[in-house]
Design an enzyme around this catalytic site. Structure first.
Site, PDB file in Angstrom:
ATOM      1  N   TYR A 114       0.701  -1.720  -0.217  1.00  0.00           N
ATOM      2  CA  TYR A 114      -0.159  -0.092  -0.109  1.00  0.00           C
ATOM      3  C   TYR A 114       0.779   0.414  -0.490  1.00  0.00           C
ATOM      4  O   TYR A 114       1.675   1.350   0.802  1.00  0.00           O
ATOM      5  CB  TYR A 114      -1.171  -0.450   1.306  1.00  0.00           C
ATOM      6  CG  TYR A 114      -1.911   1.305   1.762  1.00  0.00           C
ATOM      7  CD1 TYR A 114      -2.881   1.580   0.574  1.00  0.00           C
ATOM      8  CD2 TYR A 114      -1.812   1.605   2.955  1.00  0.00           C
ATOM      9  CE1 TYR A 114      -3.572   2.851   0.579  1.00  0.00           C
ATOM     10  CE2 TYR A 114      -2.541   2.999   2.997  1.00  0.00           C
ATOM     11  CZ  TYR A 114      -3.345   3.148   1.983  1.00  0.00           C
ATOM     12  OH  TYR A 114      -4.454   4.248   1.517  1.00  0.00           O
ATOM     13  N   ASP A 186      -0.571  -7.205   5.115  1.00  0.00           N
ATOM     14  CA  ASP A 186      -1.474  -6.638   5.082  1.00  0.00           C
ATOM     15  C   ASP A 186      -2.126  -7.418   4.671  1.00  0.00           C
ATOM     16  O   ASP A 186      -2.360  -7.627   3.457  1.00  0.00           O
ATOM     17  CB  ASP A 186      -0.984  -5.474   4.602  1.00  0.00           C
ATOM     18  CG  ASP A 186      -1.797  -4.605   4.360  1.00  0.00           C
ATOM     19  OD1 ASP A 186      -3.835  -4.532   4.426  1.00  0.00           O
ATOM     20  OD2 ASP A 186      -2.182  -3.047   4.165  1.00  0.00           O
TER      21      ASP A 186
HETATM   22  C1  LIG Z   1      -7.315   1.063   2.596  1.00  0.00           C
HETATM   23  C2  LIG Z   1      -6.068   0.767   3.323  1.00  0.00           C
HETATM   24  C3  LIG Z   1      -5.301   0.769   4.280  1.00  0.00           C
HETATM   25  C4  LIG Z   1      -4.649   2.257   5.043  1.00  0.00           C
HETATM   26  O1  LIG Z   1      -6.168   2.205   5.215  1.00  0.00           O
HETATM   27  P1  LIG Z   1      -6.471   3.714   6.416  1.00  0.00           P
HETATM   28  O2  LIG Z   1      -8.055   2.508   6.845  1.00  0.00           O
HETATM   29  O3  LIG Z   1      -7.388   3.980   4.984  1.00  0.00           O
HETATM   30  O4  LIG Z   1      -5.590   4.433   6.605  1.00  0.00           O
HETATM   31  C5  LIG Z   1      -3.611   0.034   4.127  1.00  0.00           C
HETATM   32  N1  LIG Z   1      -3.557  -0.949   3.615  1.00  0.00           N
HETATM   33  C6  LIG Z   1      -4.194  -1.615   2.308  1.00  0.00           C
HETATM   34  C7  LIG Z   1      -4.428  -2.838   1.907  1.00  0.00           C
HETATM   35  C8  LIG Z   1      -5.320  -0.826   2.163  1.00  0.00           C
HETATM   36  O5  LIG Z   1      -6.129  -0.552   1.354  1.00  0.00           O
END
Ligand SMILES: *Cc1c(COP(=O)(O)O)cnc(C)c1O
Length: 394
Positions: A114, A186
């Site tokens: 990300y 993630d």
């Molecule tokens: C949107 C996203 C984030 C960040 O999340 P927020 O709640 O917008 O800070 C992190 N990782 C991935 C894969 C995302 O799509």
């Protein structure tokens, strides 16, 4: 728990409501609090001693009963030892890196991570003496070759942002285990319902709760889920050191969103797979980059390790002039233009992986467009795309 949940469907309805099962309302109320009151100085001191322990009420920043219910729910769904709720998904990525990468160490970051997570590495970690190497997410056990003497963390994202490559999670985490490194993933795309990385050997799973978990594009929060209690304590201490906390309304909205997560995902999946079939039949689409599509790198790992298909993916178009692509996007009426995803509404945006990647090639490719399939009628979404695509051929 009074009721013993025996599967995900029941868990999503019954977890996280312990403190109301004997009460009057179905849902926990919004728990708006800063000061917590104690009956004696001794009780206050006991809470202060235990303030880093899971579930200790001490002061609003350390969490309240609603935060603890949400954290326990996410942790159970992930089969983890504990979960720390934080103020955004990006905070979850940043705090998990701060927790497990020490100054002077070296970390390995998937090149498809990300974008703002990458910016955190570039703009913050590097200034604090952490060395960063980006790797091709399809590297598999070859990651072995990139591990240095002082490597502390391997950070994965599955699938990758924008291009949706699915890494071989067990192969990479095995290298991490053998070398004594912390693996972080993630897992926002899959939610705990479509993949449970801890069961594949990952140490720490981070989520943006702003996406499917809350699910209605009106909340921002993040989660750090750990495989062990010791890692949980480290992550909790770090998030508290930053003074971070998940907001009361966002916690409420995430608990509410989780109740319908499974049925929303079922609908997102059904619609997405139909739309992908339609897209594949369009001459202007050269590839569909969704883990469920055999065109997508790592499709075989998705088949092996994931239980479902989320509604976020990209399409690579044939070489079409930029203005026609802009006209296509601007002509859509159901697909809106905006950041984020995982809500009930469909979204579209161009993506440019070539902008910052260093370990993977993205050359001589057609324009890349990211779609988030919402909960609108599937045929209406296809009809909307058909109108948009007519502008590509003008
Ligand atoms: C949107 C996203 C984030 C960040 O999340 P927020 O709640 O917008 O800070 C992190 N990782 C991935 C894969 C995302 O799509």
């Amino acid at each position: 728990m009074n009721k013993q949940p025996n599967n995900i469907t029941n868990e999503l309805v019954h977890l996280g409501r312990d403190s109301v099962t004997n009460g009057r309302s179905v849902n926990l109320p919004v728990h708006q609090t800063s000061t917590i009151l104690f009956n004696s100085l001794e009780e206050f001191e006991a809470a202060r001693n235990d303030r880093y322990e899971k579930g200790t009420l001490y002061y609003g920043r350390y969490g309240n009963p609603a935060t603890f219910e949400l954290e326990n729910m996410i942790s159970e769904l992930e089969e983890g030892a504990g979960c720390v709720a934080v103020s955004s998904g990006l905070t979850a990525c940043a705090v998990s890196l701060m927790t497990f990468a020490s100054a002077g160490s070296h970390i390995l970051i998937a090149d498809t991570v990300y974008g703002p997570t990458r910016m955190f590495c570039e703009n913050v970690l590097k200034n604090y003496g952490v060395k960063v190497t980006y790797f091709d997410p399809m590297i598999g056990t070859g990651i072995d070759q990139l591990v240095q003497e002082n490597t502390s963390v391997i950070f994965l994202e599955a699938p990758g942002s924008g291009t949706f490559e699915v890494p071989d999670i067990p192969a990479i985490t095995k290298v991490a285990k053998d070398k004594g490194l912390t693996s972080i993933i993630d897992g926002t795309w899959s939610t705990p319902l479509f993949c449970k990385p801890i069961t594949l050997g990952v140490d720490v799973v981070v989520h943006s709760g702003s996406k499917y978990i809350s699910g209605h594009s009106d909340a921002m929060l993040g989660f750090i889920v750990t495989a062990t209690e010791a890692q949980y304590n480290q992550a909790r201490k770090m998030s508290l050191a930053f003074g971070d906390r998940a907001g009361a309304n966002d916690v409420f909205l995430a608990l509410r969103g989780l109740r319908t997560l499974e049925i929303r995902l079922k609908q997102h999946q059904e619609s997405t797979l139909k739309i992908i079939d339609w897209l594949k039949a369009q001459p202007s689409v050269s590839r569909v980059l969704h883990p469920a599509s055999p065109d997508c790198p790592g499709h075989e790992f998705w088949c092996r390790d994931f239980k479902g298909a989320a509604g976020l993916f990209s399409i690579e178009l044939a070489h079409i002039p930029e203005q026609k692509v802009r006209n296509m996007i601007n002509s859509l009426s159901l697909f809106a233009i905006g950041l984020s995803w995982g809500g009930f509404e469909s979204l579209i945006l161009p993506v440019d992986p070539a902008a910052f990647r260093v370990a993977t090639e993205w050359k001589e490719r057609g324009p890349l467009i990211r779609l988030n399939i919402g909960l609108e009628n599937t045929q209406s979404l296809i009809d909307d795309l058909a109108v948009g695509f007519s502008h590509l051929n003008e």
